[in-house]
Structures are given as C-alpha cells and as structure tokens.
Design a protein around this motif. Structure first.
Motif, PDB file in Angstrom:
ATOM      1  N   GLU A  50       0.739  -1.207  -0.021  1.00  8.03           N
ATOM      2  CA  GLU A  50      -0.135  -0.036   0.141  1.00  8.03           C
ATOM      3  C   GLU A  50       0.959   1.233   0.040  1.00  8.03           C
ATOM      4  N   LYS A  51       0.746   2.106  -1.127  1.00  7.96           N
ATOM      5  CA  LYS A  51       1.778   3.270  -0.971  1.00  7.96           C
ATOM      6  C   LYS A  51       1.164   4.311   0.137  1.00  7.96           C
ATOM      7  N   VAL A  52       2.019   4.833   0.746  1.00  5.21           N
ATOM      8  CA  VAL A  52       1.975   5.834   1.608  1.00  5.21           C
ATOM      9  C   VAL A  52       2.700   6.902   1.402  1.00  5.21           C
ATOM     10  N   TYR A  53       2.527   8.042   2.031  1.00  5.70           N
ATOM     11  CA  TYR A  53       3.493   9.238   2.134  1.00  5.70           C
ATOM     12  C   TYR A  53       4.976   8.958   2.410  1.00  5.70           C
ATOM     13  N   GLY A  54       5.833   9.057   1.150  1.00  6.59           N
ATOM     14  CA  GLY A  54       7.284   8.593   1.486  1.00  6.59           C
ATOM     15  C   GLY A  54       7.391   7.179   1.188  1.00  6.59           C
ATOM     16  N   GLY A  55       6.701   6.218   0.585  1.00  7.75           N
ATOM     17  CA  GLY A  55       7.100   5.051   0.924  1.00  7.75           C
ATOM     18  C   GLY A  55       5.915   3.995   0.471  1.00  7.75           C
ATOM     19  N   ALA A  56       6.023   2.892   1.220  1.00  5.71           N
ATOM     20  CA  ALA A  56       4.878   1.978   1.110  1.00  5.71           C
ATOM     21  C   ALA A  56       4.823   0.924   2.210  1.00  5.71           C
ATOM     22  N   THR A  57       3.803   0.420   2.680  1.00  8.20           N
ATOM     23  CA  THR A  57       3.836  -0.452   3.555  1.00  8.20           C
ATOM     24  C   THR A  57       3.136  -1.770   3.052  1.00  8.20           C
ATOM     25  N   THR A  58       3.461  -2.910   3.859  1.00  7.57           N
ATOM     26  CA  THR A  58       2.527  -4.390   3.477  1.00  7.57           C
ATOM     27  C   THR A  58       1.145  -4.105   3.937  1.00  7.57           C
ATOM     28  N   ILE A  59       0.292  -4.768   3.309  1.00  8.06           N
ATOM     29  CA  ILE A  59      -1.170  -4.875   3.374  1.00  8.06           C
ATOM     30  C   ILE A  59      -1.430  -5.767   4.382  1.00  8.06           C
ATOM     31  N   GLY A  60      -2.322  -5.365   5.387  1.00  4.41           N
ATOM     32  CA  GLY A  60      -2.933  -6.411   6.546  1.00  4.41           C
ATOM     33  C   GLY A  60      -4.175  -5.797   7.104  1.00  4.41           C
ATOM     34  N   ASP A  61      -5.177  -6.698   6.932  1.00  8.39           N
ATOM     35  CA  ASP A  61      -6.476  -6.259   7.376  1.00  8.39           C
ATOM     36  C   ASP A  61      -7.070  -7.031   8.512  1.00  8.39           C
ATOM     37  N   ARG A  62      -6.320  -8.045   9.096  1.00  7.80           N
ATOM     38  CA  ARG A  62      -6.998  -8.976  10.098  1.00  7.80           C
ATOM     39  C   ARG A  62      -6.943  -8.391  11.514  1.00  7.80           C
ATOM     40  N   SER A  63      -7.810  -8.773  12.300  1.00 10.37           N
ATOM     41  CA  SER A  63      -7.907  -8.267  13.471  1.00 10.37           C
ATOM     42  C   SER A  63      -6.611  -8.743  14.492  1.00 10.37           C
ATOM     43  N   THR A  64      -5.902  -9.310  14.094  1.00 11.33           N
ATOM     44  CA  THR A  64      -4.532  -9.670  14.774  1.00 11.33           C
ATOM     45  C   THR A  64      -3.085  -9.140  14.160  1.00 11.33           C
ATOM     46  N   ASP A  65      -3.439  -8.429  12.781  1.00 13.93           N
ATOM     47  CA  ASP A  65      -2.390  -7.884  12.378  1.00 13.93           C
ATOM     48  C   ASP A  65      -1.837  -6.613  13.029  1.00 13.93           C
ATOM     49  N   GLU A  66      -0.374  -6.815  13.200  1.00 18.34           N
ATOM     50  CA  GLU A  66       0.254  -5.488  14.039  1.00 18.34           C
ATOM     51  C   GLU A  66       1.384  -5.078  13.198  1.00 18.34           C
ATOM     52  N   PRO A  67       1.245  -3.968  12.582  1.00 19.01           N
ATOM     53  CA  PRO A  67       2.338  -3.534  11.950  1.00 19.01           C
ATOM     54  C   PRO A  67       3.567  -2.923  12.833  1.00 19.01           C
ATOM     55  N   GLY A  68       4.701  -2.760  12.161  1.00 23.73           N
ATOM     56  CA  GLY A  68       5.951  -2.597  13.079  1.00 23.73           C
ATOM     57  C   GLY A  68       5.481  -0.841  13.321  1.00 23.73           C
ATOM     58  N   PHE A  69       6.484  -0.446  14.235  1.00 16.91           N
ATOM     59  CA  PHE A  69       6.547   1.036  14.240  1.00 16.91           C
ATOM     60  C   PHE A  69       6.925   1.819  13.141  1.00 16.91           C
ATOM     61  N   GLU A  70       7.811   1.148  12.328  1.00 17.13           N
ATOM     62  CA  GLU A  70       8.284   1.878  11.092  1.00 17.13           C
ATOM     63  C   GLU A  70       7.394   1.930   9.858  1.00 17.13           C
ATOM     64  N   ALA A  71       6.471   0.882   9.983  1.00 16.70           N
ATOM     65  CA  ALA A  71       5.613   0.868   9.187  1.00 16.70           C
ATOM     66  C   ALA A  71       4.543   1.718   9.432  1.00 16.70           C
ATOM     67  N   LYS A  72       3.968   2.138  10.527  1.00 13.77           N
ATOM     68  CA  LYS A  72       3.053   3.110  10.743  1.00 13.77           C
ATOM     69  C   LYS A  72       3.251   4.401  10.919  1.00 13.77           C
ATOM     70  N   SER A  73       4.792   4.456  11.156  1.00 14.97           N
ATOM     71  CA  SER A  73       5.207   6.128  11.217  1.00 14.97           C
ATOM     72  C   SER A  73       5.183   6.716  10.066  1.00 14.97           C
ATOM     73  N   VAL A  74       5.072   6.200   8.886  1.00 12.71           N
ATOM     74  CA  VAL A  74       5.037   6.672   7.654  1.00 12.71           C
ATOM     75  C   VAL A  74       3.753   7.052   7.008  1.00 12.71           C
ATOM     76  N   GLN A  75       2.576   6.629   7.769  1.00 11.02           N
ATOM     77  CA  GLN A  75       1.302   6.659   7.610  1.00 11.02           C
ATOM     78  C   GLN A  75       0.659   8.010   7.980  1.00 11.02           C
TER      79      GLN A  75
END
Length: 265
Positions: A50-75
């Motif tokens: 998934e493209k976000v400002y300045g880069g991209a993150t992996t895609i996850g939509d399950r209730s237990t998916d927990e993105p890392g700090f770096e993944a969330k920091s660019v969103q």
C-alpha cells in the motif's frame, strides 16, 4: 538490474520490516526516485503493498495484524501532526500524564517539547527518548518495564504492575482502531491489558486517532467509546463517524491539517 528484480527486493524488504521508504530504496538500489516510485506503483497495482506518503507498507487487514513502528510511522503523517498540536493544547504545566505507545502518541510527545513541569508515564521507549531529547525544567519521565511488541510497546505483567498504583491527570491513548460496538481496540491482547491499566490510572482519557482508524477493529477492546472524555481526530473523519463519536464520547475535537506545523512543508 531488471525492474522485476528491483520489485522483488522492494517487496522482500517491505515484508521483512513492514514498510519501505523511497529515500532508502534509492540509496540501496542505486536508481532514481522516479524509478522507485514506478516500482511501488507496480507493486501497489498488484495488491502487494500500500503506497503511503514517502514510501509503502505491507497490506494487512486481520484483527490480529500488528504493523511495526516503522510501518505505521510513515502513514498519515500530516494528520498525526495536526492531531498532536491540538492535543498538546489540553496539557498544562504541573500535570501528570500518561502516554501509551504508538506513532500518534510519539508525534504527540514531540509536540510537548515546549511544556515544562510535567510528569510523563509511558510504556514506549521511543516516546521516552523523545522527551529526554527535549528536556524542560521540572520534567520527569517514567518508563514502565515489560516485554516489547512489534509496535514498540512495553507490555505484560511488569508494565501493568508498575502502572496500577499511579494516579494521573490524563492519559493520551493511541489506538489501532475505533468503531461503534467494539470501541477502541488493539491487535495485541497483552497490549490491550496494559493500555487498560494505563487508562484506569487517570481521571481523564484522551484518545488520539486519525480518520483511518474509524471502522478498523483489533482483536482486543481497550475501552468503550463512552469511556473517552475527549477524542482528537482530523478533518477527514467521515460524517457518520463524527455523529457516532459525538453521541458517545465527552467531546470530539477535530484538528485542521492545513494549520498543522507540517502542513506547509
């Protein structure tokens, strides 16, 4: 290097860390900014990132998916800056406050740089570092112990025990999701327990959540919507979300992204 080879490297790195930045990929791959962005467009078009400002993150939509700090920091960076600035207006010198772990609360911690005479309790090493780097007279920072999660929260029995005997004026809570029914949620069961202890230690709960959190549901409920004295969100929050939150929470505060510190940069 062929385009498909670059894209394979980008995808592998995104899956390994949760997120990639264009600037880092330019340096690693030795190609232009535009080439990297085209590769990200291809991967996003295939539903792999998934493209976000300045880069991209992996895609996850399950209730237990927990993105890392770096993944969330660019969103939603500009939204988080606006929310942080509005939330900082609620803090007065002499207060004792709690900050849960997360990228929105980390951004909020940076907005506290000019406020002196604060006692801050947090279960985030990153937040403690931010506050340590901007010392102010009379400021005390208390870091709980605990086991570290992918989102860099310190959780578990040690964290809960250290929080339970505290008495705070306000707790500022970052959440994975918020919705009518499930309330404010997290994808990590142990983090949910720690956040509840932090919430219960304060007289007032302030939730910091950008518009993308509405409708997202993690596996563990931290608090009901009605438990929040204040919710600070942004101007892109949908009308139905505004109506529901206004009905249940004490106060809904909408931050204007156009007036945030980062909006003009």
């Amino acid at each position: 290097m062929l385009a498909r080879q670059r894209q394979a490297i980008i995808l592998e790195e995104a899956r390994r860390t949760g997120a990639v930045r264009v600037s880092d990929l330019v340096e690693r791959l030795g190609v232009s900014d535009m080439t990297v962005r085209r590769d990200l467009d291809v991967l996003a078009g295939r539903g792999l990132v998934e493209k976000v400002y300045g880069g991209a993150t992996t895609i996850g939509d399950r209730s237990t998916d927990e993105p890392g700090f770096e993944a969330k920091s660019v969103q939603q960076q500009d939204h988080k800056e606006a929310i942080a600035a509005r939330a900082a207006e609620l803090v007065h010198p002499g207060s004792a406050i709690g900050l849960s772990a997360g990228t929105t609360t980390w951004t909020f911690a940076r907005a506290l740089a000019g406020i002196a005479d604060l006692t801050v309790v947090t279960n985030s090493v990153r937040i403690a570092d931010v506050l340590h780097e901007s010392p102010q007279p009379g400021r005390t920072v208390i870091l709980t112990g605990g086991v570290r999660t992918p989102s860099d929260a310190l959780v578990g029995p040690v964290a809960v025990q250290s929080i339970r005997n505290l008495h705070l004026d306000m707790v500022f809570l970052g959440v994975h999701g918020m919705a009518d029914g499930p309330g404010f949620t997290t994808p990590n069961l142990t983090e949910g327990e720690t956040d509840r202890a932090l919430m219960e230690s304060a007289r007032k709960l302030v939730v910091l959540a950008d518009h993308t959190k509405w409708g997202t549901v993690g596996i563990s409920t931290i608090a009901d919507l009605a438990d929040a004295s204040v919710v600070v969100s942004d101007a892109d929050l949908p009308d139905d979300a505004r109506a529901t939150l206004s009905e249940h929470v004490g106060e809904l505060v909408i931050a204007d992204v156009s007036t945030s510190p980062e909006a003009g940069e």
